[in-house]
Scaffold this active site. Sequence first.
Site, PDB file in Angstrom:
ATOM      1  CE1 TYR A 125      -7.631  11.268 -14.631  1.00  0.00           C
ATOM      2  CE2 TYR A 125      -7.254  13.386 -16.266  1.00  0.00           C
ATOM      3  CZ  TYR A 125      -7.127  11.861 -16.009  1.00  0.00           C
ATOM      4  OH  TYR A 125      -6.434  11.029 -16.860  1.00  0.00           O
ATOM      5  CG  ASP A 163      -1.674   1.192   1.433  1.00  0.00           C
ATOM      6  OD1 ASP A 163      -1.716   2.140   0.565  1.00  0.00           O
ATOM      7  OD2 ASP A 163      -2.705   1.161   2.297  1.00  0.00           O
ATOM      8  CE  LYS A 192      -3.779  10.790 -14.177  1.00  0.00           C
ATOM      9  NZ  LYS A 192      -3.163   9.331 -13.843  1.00  0.00           N
TER      10      LYS A 192
END
Length: 303
Positions: free
Chosen positions: A174, A77, A178
């Site tokens: 988003y 993880d 990115k």
Amino acid sequence: MTTDDRPLAGKVALVAGGTRGGGRGIAVELGAAGATVYVTGRSSAAGRSALDRPETIEETAARVTAAGGRGIAHRTDHSDPDDVRALVDRIAAEQDGRLDVLVNSVWGGDPLTDWAHPLWEQDLETGLRLLRQAVETHVITSRLALPLMVARRSGLVVEVTDGNTARYRGSFFYDLAKSSVIRLAVAQAAELEPHGVAAVALTPGFLRSEAMLEHFGVTEATWRDGAAKDPNFAHSESPAYLGRAVAALAADPDVIAKTGRALATWGLYREYGFTDADGTQPDFAAHWAEHLVDEYGPLGDPL
């Protein structure tokens, strides 16, 4: 095989987020070039991640080995520093402190992305969870893995992203995730260059991940049928294309000359000459410029 066939023989790579999609393609192609590849993620034979998809790190590791490398699965993880520290300690112990390539490809943000609403109408906790999963995981992994590279004064860090320009990507969190990943490459490059380690961001074009193939109701063998639903899909690329871009970078003795840059498969294939799995050389930027620029605007200047 010759050394030309296996330019990464003897090299050690860590692909964080190598369970599926671009991460899996990168891991397999690094293996095809001869590398030992540690494949990490939360989806394993021991249990699925919250994405609840069937792909596992063990499957990816087996594909790495079948391709000619050595695949090693390690359930991790990457949001948990203790988990990542245990992974890095294992690599150091098993590989005599060697790590040549670090690929930060952890994502898993698709179900967290809200494409329909502006920031002020989105669920805040979901958006912040996306950032933690897509950005903090990369920071944690680099923080704990980079000392292996710095100690050897060589190596390559690849930050996998979506797009290599300042164009807005359609959803606030988003886009922030990115774009931040690109900045992670820039910042790491600035600090790593004096130690002989390169860091770049890298984007594919329209990627045919497992989820995308399912969305279009096709397989990798029949993917061209998806163009009936979306003509742009005819210009997509397989995860192998992205993987071959990373393998080419990792085998480049002068990769430090590219440090700090935001790169793309559609630029690197021209320089290195690699092809996709079917022998083609997709160029999504060229397709965008010819068919999509009027609708969506230019891709923009590289970051």
